[in-house]
Write a protein that holds these residues in place. Structure first.
Motif, mmCIF file in Angstrom:
data_model
loop_
_atom_site.group_PDB
_atom_site.id
_atom_site.type_symbol
_atom_site.label_atom_id
_atom_site.label_comp_id
_atom_site.label_asym_id
_atom_site.label_seq_id
_atom_site.Cartn_x
_atom_site.Cartn_y
_atom_site.Cartn_z
ATOM 1 N N LYS A 123 73.393 78.058 68.397
ATOM 2 C CA LYS A 123 73.698 76.654 68.727
ATOM 3 C C LYS A 123 73.457 75.706 67.662
ATOM 4 O O LYS A 123 74.240 74.883 67.290
ATOM 5 N N THR A 181 76.253 73.601 65.421
ATOM 6 C CA THR A 181 76.051 72.108 65.286
ATOM 7 C C THR A 181 76.080 72.036 63.882
ATOM 8 O O THR A 181 76.982 70.772 63.320
ATOM 9 N N PRO A 228 79.714 77.463 69.487
ATOM 10 C CA PRO A 228 78.605 78.572 69.667
ATOM 11 C C PRO A 228 79.636 80.009 69.598
ATOM 12 O O PRO A 228 79.015 80.814 68.956
#
Length: 321
Positions: free
Chosen positions: A5, A9, A15
Motif C-alpha cells: 500500500k 501510494t 496496490p
C-alpha cells in the motif's frame, strides 16, 4: 518495512498493480514508465534517512552500462543508481544520467567527475578516463592501482548460499546464473571442495526474469526427478523467473525445491514465498561511490577500492530437509 500500500501510494497506482509488477506478472500490460515509478518507489521507501553535512554542489555524470529498459530487468543496478542519486541529493550535488551508448555526449567542461555503474569494456574504460580523472567504478574494478572502485565479494556471497543449503541438509544443489562468470566459478569451485558438484545442474544465461524462467524450465524438463532440492541463483530477478517456472510446473517451493538469490532487492520480500537471499547493500555502494568521488575532488591521488560486505537474509523459500 514498506508495504504494498505504501508503494502504491507513492507510485500513484493501485496496490493490485504494484503486486503484479513486483512479481513480474507476464500477463500484465502496463507502461514502462508505470513500472519505473513502482520500482523506484519500492527502492526509495526501503532507504534509511541520514542527517549529513551539506556539500557545495558540483555536476557529476552517472554512466550506466544498461539502457533504461534493461535497467528495469535488473533492479540491482537500479537500486545502486538510486543510492548514488540519494547521496547526491543529500550533498547538493547535481547528477546527470548517461548510458553506455551515450558516453560521447558527456561534456568534460560541464562535469567534475564520473560514477560508472556496471561492467564496461576496456575501450569504454579508457574513454571515460579521458573525460575526467575523477572516476569511480561501481560493481567493477578495471584496475585497482589506477581507478577507484566499489565492489562486492561475490565469491564469498556464493559460499554463504552453499553453506546455508548444507546447514539445511541439502546435498543436491544446482546453479542458475548470468554470464558474468565470477559467481558461476565460485559455485563450481566451492561445491567441488565439498564433494557435491554436479555439472548437469548448472544453467547459465543472462541476468533477467525471463532468463531465470527459461533456465529453470529447461532444468525441470531435462532433469525431471533428478532436479536438485536447492538452487543458488545469481540474482533476485533471475530467482523471480525461477520461482515462476516452478509454480507453473506445480513444483512446491520450498517443500520440493529451495531457492536463494543474491541482492535482496525490495521486491524479494513481496514474492510468494518471500525469497531467501544474500543482502547486497546497494544503497551503501552508491553512497560510497559518491564519497570516493568527493575525496578525489579534495585532492586524493592514490586509488582506493571499497569492498562492501553482504549478509544472509532467511525468508521462506528455503527449507531444511
Amino acid at each position: 518495512m514498506a508495504t504494498i500500500k505504501d508503494i502504491a501510494t507513492k507510485a500513484k497506482v493501485s496496490p493490485a498493480t504494484v503486486s503484479r509488477v513486483l512479481n513480474y506478472d507476464a500477463s500484465l500490460s502496463v507502461a514502462e514508465e508505470t513500472k519505473r515509478r513502482i520500482f523506484e518507489a519500492a527502492e526509495a521507501l526501503s532507504y534509511k534517512k541520514h542527517s549529513v553535512k551539506k556539500h557545495i554542489g558540483e555536476k557529476i555524470a552517472i554512466v550506466h552500462w544498461y539502457t533504461e529498459s534493461e535497467e528495469l530487468n535488473d533492479l540491482y543496478y537500479l537500486s545502486i543508481r538510486l543510492g548514488v542519486e540519494q547521496r547526491c541529493k543529500e550533498l547538493q550535488l547535481s547528477p546527470e544520467m548517461y548510458f553506455f551508448d551515450t558516453i560521447d555526449d558527456i561534456n568534460p567542461d560541464q562535469i567534475k567527475g564520473i560514477i560508472a555503474i556496471g561492467k564496461f569494456n576496456s575501450k569504454q574504460v579508457k574513454k571515460l578516463s579521458t573525460i575526467s580523472p575523477a572516476l569511480v567504478f561501481v560493481d567493477q574494478s578495471p584496475n585497482e592501482d589506477i581507478y577507484d572502485s566499489v565492489i562486492i565479494n561475490f565469491d564469498r556471497a556464493i559460499r554463504k548460499i552453499i553453506d546455508h543449503f548444507i546447514e539445511n541438509n541439502h546435498t543436491s544443489i544446482g546453479f542458475i546464473g548470468g554470464k558474468e562468470h565470477i559467481r558461476e566459478k565460485a559455485f563450481k569451485e566451492y561445491l567441488k571442495e565439498k564433494g557435491l558438484y554436479n555439472n548437469e545442474s548448472v544453467y547459465v544465461g543472462s541476468f533477467s526474469v525471463d532468463e531465470g524462467y527459461r533456465l529453470m524450465k529447461k532444468a525441470i524438463e531435462e532433469l525431471s526427478d533428478r532436479l536438485p532440492t536447492a538452487f543458488a541463483v545469481s540474482s533476485d530477478v533471475m530467482a523471480i523467473g525461477c520461482m515462476r517456472a516452478l509454480h507453473e510446473a506445480s513444483i512446491s517451493i520450498p517443500e520440493r525445491v529451495s531457492i536463494m538469490g543474491i541482492n535482496d532487492i525490495s521486491v524479494s520480500k513481496h514474492l510468494y514465498p518471500p525469497l531467501s537471499t544474500i543482502r547486497v547493500f546497494t544503497e551503501l555502494m552508491g553512497e560510497t561511490a559518491v564519497n570516493l568521488l568527493l575525496e578525489r575532488f579534495e585532492g586524493r591521488e592514490i586509488a582506493k577500492q571499497a569492498i562492501v560486505s553482504t549478509e544472509v537474509v532467511v525468508r521462506k523459500s528455503v527449507k531444511s530437509i
